[in-house]
Design a protein around this motif. Structure first.
Motif, PDB file in Angstrom:
ATOM      1  N   GLY A  98      -3.147   7.799 -16.128  1.00  0.00           N
ATOM      2  CA  GLY A  98      -1.815   8.387 -16.224  1.00  0.00           C
ATOM      3  C   GLY A  98      -0.893   7.799 -15.182  1.00  0.00           C
ATOM      4  N   CYS A  99       0.411   7.848 -15.473  1.00  0.00           N
ATOM      5  CA  CYS A  99       1.401   7.272 -14.546  1.00  0.00           C
ATOM      6  C   CYS A  99       1.271   7.886 -13.152  1.00  0.00           C
ATOM      7  N   ALA A 100       1.090   9.223 -13.115  1.00  0.00           N
ATOM      8  CA  ALA A 100       1.119   9.922 -11.823  1.00  0.00           C
ATOM      9  C   ALA A 100      -0.126   9.664 -10.986  1.00  0.00           C
ATOM     10  N   GLU A 101      -1.149   9.000 -11.566  1.00  0.00           N
ATOM     11  CA  GLU A 101      -2.294   8.648 -10.720  1.00  0.00           C
ATOM     12  C   GLU A 101      -1.863   7.677  -9.624  1.00  0.00           C
ATOM     13  N   CYS A 102      -0.904   6.844  -9.944  1.00  0.00           N
ATOM     14  CA  CYS A 102      -0.463   5.823  -8.980  1.00  0.00           C
ATOM     15  C   CYS A 102       0.915   6.112  -8.406  1.00  0.00           C
ATOM     16  N   HIS A 103       1.680   6.954  -9.090  1.00  0.00           N
ATOM     17  CA  HIS A 103       3.027   7.292  -8.599  1.00  0.00           C
ATOM     18  C   HIS A 103       3.021   8.780  -8.278  1.00  0.00           C
ATOM     19  N   THR A 104       2.689   9.129  -7.054  1.00  0.00           N
ATOM     20  CA  THR A 104       2.351  10.527  -6.791  1.00  0.00           C
ATOM     21  C   THR A 104       2.709  11.082  -5.420  1.00  0.00           C
ATOM     22  N   PHE A 158      -3.162  -8.757  -4.044  1.00  0.00           N
ATOM     23  CA  PHE A 158      -3.059  -7.319  -4.279  1.00  0.00           C
ATOM     24  C   PHE A 158      -1.582  -6.945  -4.320  1.00  0.00           C
ATOM     25  N   ARG A 159      -1.269  -5.916  -5.096  1.00  0.00           N
ATOM     26  CA  ARG A 159       0.093  -5.365  -5.072  1.00  0.00           C
ATOM     27  C   ARG A 159       0.023  -3.846  -5.032  1.00  0.00           C
ATOM     28  N   THR A 160       0.758  -3.265  -4.120  1.00  0.00           N
ATOM     29  CA  THR A 160       0.736  -1.806  -3.998  1.00  0.00           C
ATOM     30  C   THR A 160       1.656  -1.150  -5.030  1.00  0.00           C
ATOM     31  N   GLY A 166      14.467   8.018  -7.846  1.00  0.00           N
ATOM     32  CA  GLY A 166      15.817   7.486  -7.640  1.00  0.00           C
ATOM     33  C   GLY A 166      16.089   6.205  -8.402  1.00  0.00           C
ATOM     34  N   ASP A 167      15.104   5.721  -9.161  1.00  0.00           N
ATOM     35  CA  ASP A 167      15.290   4.434  -9.844  1.00  0.00           C
ATOM     36  C   ASP A 167      16.365   4.472 -10.942  1.00  0.00           C
ATOM     37  N   GLY A 168      16.725   5.680 -11.405  1.00  0.00           N
ATOM     38  CA  GLY A 168      17.831   5.770 -12.370  1.00  0.00           C
ATOM     39  C   GLY A 168      19.123   5.246 -11.765  1.00  0.00           C
ATOM     40  N   PHE A 214      13.391  -4.367 -10.925  1.00  0.00           N
ATOM     41  CA  PHE A 214      12.215  -3.496 -10.803  1.00  0.00           C
ATOM     42  C   PHE A 214      10.935  -4.326 -10.719  1.00  0.00           C
ATOM     43  N   GLY A 215       9.990  -3.829  -9.926  1.00  0.00           N
ATOM     44  CA  GLY A 215       8.732  -4.533  -9.704  1.00  0.00           C
ATOM     45  C   GLY A 215       8.858  -5.438  -8.486  1.00  0.00           C
ATOM     46  N   TRP A 216       7.725  -5.797  -7.886  1.00  0.00           N
ATOM     47  CA  TRP A 216       7.744  -6.632  -6.677  1.00  0.00           C
ATOM     48  C   TRP A 216       8.395  -7.983  -6.944  1.00  0.00           C
ATOM     49  N   LYS A 217       8.389  -8.420  -8.199  1.00  0.00           N
ATOM     50  CA  LYS A 217       8.978  -9.721  -8.539  1.00  0.00           C
ATOM     51  C   LYS A 217      10.258  -9.561  -9.348  1.00  0.00           C
ATOM     52  N   VAL A 364       9.488 -12.479  -3.050  1.00  0.00           N
ATOM     53  CA  VAL A 364       9.189 -11.067  -3.259  1.00  0.00           C
ATOM     54  C   VAL A 364      10.509 -10.311  -3.140  1.00  0.00           C
ATOM     55  N   ARG A 365      10.636  -9.240  -3.913  1.00  0.00           N
ATOM     56  CA  ARG A 365      11.823  -8.390  -3.784  1.00  0.00           C
ATOM     57  C   ARG A 365      11.807  -7.696  -2.415  1.00  0.00           C
ATOM     58  N   THR A 366      12.961  -7.610  -1.780  1.00  0.00           N
ATOM     59  CA  THR A 366      13.055  -6.836  -0.540  1.00  0.00           C
ATOM     60  C   THR A 366      12.522  -5.431  -0.817  1.00  0.00           C
TER      61      THR A 366
HETATM   62  C1  HEC Z   1      -2.915   1.902 -11.720  1.00  0.00           C
HETATM   63  C2  HEC Z   1      -1.726   2.285 -11.051  1.00  0.00           C
HETATM   64  C3  HEC Z   1      -0.441   2.467 -11.855  1.00  0.00           C
HETATM   65  C4  HEC Z   1      -0.233   3.214 -12.990  1.00  0.00           C
HETATM   66  C5  HEC Z   1      -1.251   4.005 -13.785  1.00  0.00           C
HETATM   67  C6  HEC Z   1       1.166   3.089 -13.283  1.00  0.00           C
HETATM   68  N1  HEC Z   1       1.790   2.309 -12.345  1.00  0.00           N
HETATM   69 FE1  HEC Z   1       3.772   1.929 -12.237  1.00  0.00          FE
HETATM   70  N2  HEC Z   1       3.425   0.627 -10.708  1.00  0.00           N
HETATM   71  C7  HEC Z   1       2.192   0.340 -10.174  1.00  0.00           C
HETATM   72  C8  HEC Z   1       2.281  -0.832  -9.345  1.00  0.00           C
HETATM   73  C9  HEC Z   1       1.125  -1.484  -8.598  1.00  0.00           C
HETATM   74  C10 HEC Z   1       3.615  -1.261  -9.384  1.00  0.00           C
HETATM   75  C11 HEC Z   1       4.157  -2.548  -8.801  1.00  0.00           C
HETATM   76  C12 HEC Z   1       3.900  -3.579  -9.915  1.00  0.00           C
HETATM   77  C13 HEC Z   1       4.269  -4.999  -9.583  1.00  0.00           C
HETATM   78  O1  HEC Z   1       5.426  -5.260  -9.268  1.00  0.00           O
HETATM   79  O2  HEC Z   1       3.390  -5.850  -9.679  1.00  0.00           O
HETATM   80  C14 HEC Z   1       4.313  -0.313 -10.254  1.00  0.00           C
HETATM   81  C15 HEC Z   1       5.675  -0.352 -10.509  1.00  0.00           C
HETATM   82  C16 HEC Z   1       6.326   0.521 -11.376  1.00  0.00           C
HETATM   83  C17 HEC Z   1       7.754   0.541 -11.584  1.00  0.00           C
HETATM   84  C18 HEC Z   1       8.781  -0.296 -10.847  1.00  0.00           C
HETATM   85  C19 HEC Z   1       9.436   0.541  -9.778  1.00  0.00           C
HETATM   86  C20 HEC Z   1      10.458  -0.190  -8.944  1.00  0.00           C
HETATM   87  O3  HEC Z   1      11.344   0.456  -8.368  1.00  0.00           O
HETATM   88  O4  HEC Z   1      10.400  -1.415  -8.849  1.00  0.00           O
HETATM   89  C21 HEC Z   1       7.995   1.459 -12.563  1.00  0.00           C
HETATM   90  C22 HEC Z   1       9.344   1.813 -13.136  1.00  0.00           C
HETATM   91  C23 HEC Z   1       6.721   2.017 -12.964  1.00  0.00           C
HETATM   92  N3  HEC Z   1       5.727   1.431 -12.191  1.00  0.00           N
HETATM   93  C24 HEC Z   1       6.553   2.970 -13.948  1.00  0.00           C
HETATM   94  C25 HEC Z   1       5.302   3.400 -14.395  1.00  0.00           C
HETATM   95  C26 HEC Z   1       5.100   4.269 -15.557  1.00  0.00           C
HETATM   96  C27 HEC Z   1       6.193   4.837 -16.424  1.00  0.00           C
HETATM   97  C28 HEC Z   1       3.762   4.453 -15.685  1.00  0.00           C
HETATM   98  C29 HEC Z   1       2.997   5.200 -16.779  1.00  0.00           C
HETATM   99  C30 HEC Z   1       3.212   4.718 -18.118  1.00  0.00           C
HETATM  100  C31 HEC Z   1       3.127   3.709 -14.611  1.00  0.00           C
HETATM  101  N4  HEC Z   1       4.092   3.096 -13.860  1.00  0.00           N
HETATM  102  C32 HEC Z   1       1.770   3.684 -14.383  1.00  0.00           C
HETATM  103  C33 HEC Z   1       1.042   1.070 -10.397  1.00  0.00           C
HETATM  104  C34 HEC Z   1       0.838   1.899 -11.476  1.00  0.00           C
END
Ligand code: HEC
Ligand code: HEC
Length: 423
Positions: A98-104, A158-160, A166-168, A214-217, A364-366
Motif C-alpha cells: 500500500g502507498c502508506a507503507e512507504c509514505h507514512t 538506493f533511493r529513499t 503539500g504536493d498539490g 516529482f521524484g528524485w529525478k 538529482v532534484r534539490t
Molecule cells: C515501497 C515503497 C513505496 C510505495 C509502496 C509507494 N511509494 Fe511513492 N515513493 C517511494 C519512493 C522511494 C519515492 C521516490 C522515487 C524516486 O524518485 O525514485 C516515491 C515518490 C513518490 C512521489 C513523488 C513525490 C515528490 O514530491 O516528488 C509520489 C507522488 C508518490 N511516491 C506517490 C505514491 C502513491 C500514490 C503510492 C501508492 C499507489 C506510492 N507512492 C507507493 C516509495 C513508495
C-alpha cells in the motif's frame, strides 16, 4: 508527439545556454526539447507578482487543505492507507502492499525510511536500463520470480521514499515559474548554479510535455501520472495509465498473477485526490538559534537551491497539458518547500537516466527541506545520517556554498543545524 526545436530566448542567450531536455520518449540526439514558450502555462498578461496571494495551509493533522471537503479527504485517505492482497491485484512483483507503507511519517503522505533499489549499466557513453526497468522490485509472491541485479549492471543506487504532503501546491506551480527560477539562479550564483528544467510526458494528457517536478529525478509533472506509475511499479497493479504488467528481470510473470486485469482509473484518481488535498508540512518550533541559522542559510547561498517561498498559479489556470485546472484551494497560494524542484549536479548523482535523458544522469532534484526534521536518513540514498554529513556531500554546483559553510564558526554551524531541525 511533435518534434520541436530548441529556441533560445534572445534576452539571455548570450549569458547562458538554456537547457531543456525532453522526455525519453521524444528525445534523440537531434531533438533538443521543446521551446520555452511551448511550455508556458500562464498568459502573457498574467503578472503573478501583482496578484494577491494567501498562505497555503500547513499541518501534520490529517485535515484537508480545502481541495475536497473533510469527508472526501477521509475517504481518499482510507484508500491511500489500504493494503492490497494478492487476490486483489497486488504483485506478483512489487515493493509494498500500500502507498502508506512507504509514505507514512509522521502522518500518511509523509516520508519513511524505506528505500528502493535502482540499477542499470553505463559503458562510458550510454546508459542502459536493467532488464525489466531501472527499478528493481524487492518483493515477489513466489520465490522463483524474485528480481535481482544481474552481473554487469554496474550502476546501482538506493533511493529513499519522498514526502508527498503539500504536493498539490507543487503541481499547481506554473511551468513559467520554474523556468524563471532556473534563470534567476544563474544570475544569483554568478553562473555557478542553474537548475535544469526537463519536460516530461503527462501520461493522462496523451503525453503532453510539462516541466517535471516529482521524484528524485523529476520524472513526473503530474500527481495522477505519478499515482499510476506507483500503482504498477510499487504494488504491481496495472491501471489505464500504466497498462503493462511488470516483469521479473525482463521475464513475464503472468502465470503468477491471479488478477491480471487492469484496475479502473478510480483508484489512481483517488490517490491523486488525496495528494492534492494534503496540507503542506508545517514548521517546527522556531527558536533564537533557528532564526540565526536561517540568516546564515540565506547568506551563504543554501537558499539559491533550497528556495524558501514559492507560489502557485492562479485558480482557473489550465495545467498538466490541459488535464487539470488549478482549483481555488490551490491557486494563488504561497508555500515554503525550501526546494526548487529543479535538477542539479552536486556530485551525488546516482547515474540512473529516467525521463530527462542522458544529461540528467548525474543530477538529482534539490531535496525539498519542508518536513526534513522527520527524516533521519538523508539524501536520495539515505546514507547521510547527520545534517552536517549531508551538507558536506554537496559538491559540484554547490561547491562554493559548501566552501562558505566550512568557514562558519562552530556557533554558526550549530544554529544552521537548529534551523534545519525547525523545518
Ligand atoms: C515501497 C515503497 C513505496 C510505495 C509502496 C509507494 N511509494 Fe511513492 N515513493 C517511494 C519512493 C522511494 C519515492 C521516490 C522515487 C524516486 O524518485 O525514485 C516515491 C515518490 C513518490 C512521489 C513523488 C513525490 C515528490 O514530491 O516528488 C509520489 C507522488 C508518490 N511516491 C506517490 C505514491 C502513491 C500514490 C503510492 C501508492 C499507489 C506510492 N507512492 C507507493 C516509495 C513508495
Ligand atoms: C546547487 C544547489 C544546492 C545548494 C546550493 C545546496 N543544496 Fe542542499 N541539496 C541539493 C540537492 C540536489 C540535494 C539532494 C542530493 C541527493 O540526494 O543526492 C540536496 C540535499 C540536501 C539535504 C538533504 C535533505 C534530505 O531530505 O535528504 C540537506 C539537509 C541540504 N541539502 C541542506 C543544504 C544546506 C544547509 C545548504 C547550504 C549550506 C545546501 N543544502 C545547499 C541542492 C543544493
Amino acid at each position: 508527439m511533435n518534434r520541436i526545436k530548441l529556441v533560445l530566448a534572445a534576452s539571455f542567450a548570450a549569458a547562458f545556454v538554456w537547457t531543456i531536455a525532453s522526455g525519453d520518449r521524444v528525445s534523440s540526439q537531434t531533438n533538443k526539447g521543446p521551446a520555452k514558450d511551448d511550455l508556458s502555462e500562464l498568459s502573457a498578461s498574467q503578472n503573478l507578482a501583482l496578484r494577491p496571494v494567501t498562505e497555503a495551509p500547513a499541518g501534520f493533522d490529517n485535515l484537508t487543505n480545502g481541495f475536497v471537503d473533510q469527508a472526501g479527504f477521509n475517504t481518499a485517505l482510507e484508500t491511500f492507507n489500504e493494503r492490497e492482497e494478492f487476490d486483489e491485484g497486488l504483485g506478483p512483483i512489487y515493493n509494498a502492499a500500500g502507498c502508506a507503507e512507504c509514505h507514512t511519517n509522521p502522518v500518511s503522505g509523509g516520508i519513511s525510511q524505506i528505500t528502493e533499489l535502482r540499477a542499470g549499466k553505463f559503458n562510458g557513453f550510454v546508459f542502459t536500463d536493467h532488464p525489466g526497468g531501472s527499478l528493481i522490485q524487492s518483493r515477489a509472491s513466489d520465490a522463483s520470480i524474485q528480481e535481482h541485479i544481474l552481473d554487469g549492471y554496474n550502476v546501482q543506487s538506493f533511493r529513499t521514499s519522498l514526502n508527498i504532503l503539500g504536493d498539490g501546491f507543487v503541481e499547481a506551480v506554473a511551468n513559467d515559474t520554474l523556468i524563471a527560477l532556473s534563470q534567476n539562479q544563474f544570475f544569483q550564483s554568478g553562473g555557478r548554479i542553474s537548475g535544469q528544467i526537463i519536460a516530461v510526458p503527462v501520461v493522462e494528457a496523451n503525453g503532453a510535455l510539462r516541466v517535471g517536478r516529482f521524484g528524485w529525478k523529476n520524472q513526473h509533472a503530474s500527481l495522477l501520472s505519478f499515482a499510476g506509475d506507483a500503482y504498477v511499479n510499487e504494488m504491481g497493479i496495472t491501471n489505464p495509465l500504466f497498462p503493462d504488467e511488470l516483469t521479473s528481470n525482463g521475464n513475464p510473470v503472468d502465470m503468477f498473477d491471479p488478477l491480471p486485469n487492469i484496475e479502473s482509473l478510480e483508484d489512481t484518481d483517488v490517490f491523486a485526490e488525496f495528494m492534492r488535498a494534503t496540507k503542506a508540512p508545517p514548521r517546527g518550533a522556531v527558536t533564537a538559534a533557528s532564526v540565526s541559522g536561517e540568516q546564515t542559510f540565506n547568506a551563504i547561498g543554501c537558499a539559491i537551491c533550497h528556495v524558501p517561498t514559492m507560489r502557485t498559479a492562479p485558480a482557473g489556470t489550465l495545467i498538466n497539458g490541459g488535464a487539470l485546472t488549478v482549483s481555488p484551494a490551490l491557486g494563488d497560494k504561497s508555500f515554503h518547500p525550501f526546494g526548487d524542484f529543479l535538477l542539479h549536479d552536486i556530485g551525488t548523482g546516482d547515474g540512473i537516466v529516467q525521463n530527462g535523458g542522458p544529461s540528467t544522469r548525474n543530477k538529482v532534484r534539490t531535496a525539498p527541506l519542508w518536513g526534513v526534521r522527520t527524516r533521519n536518513r538523508l539524501m536520495h540514498d539515505g546514507e547521510s545520517l547527520t545534517f552536517t554529513d549531508a551538507i558536506l556531500r554537496h559538491r559540484g554546483e554547490a561547491q562554493f556554498v559548501t566552501n562558505r559553510f566550512n568557514t562558519l564558526t562552530t556557533d554558526e554551524k550549530r544554529n544552521l543545524t537548529a534551523f534545519l531541525r525547525s523545518l
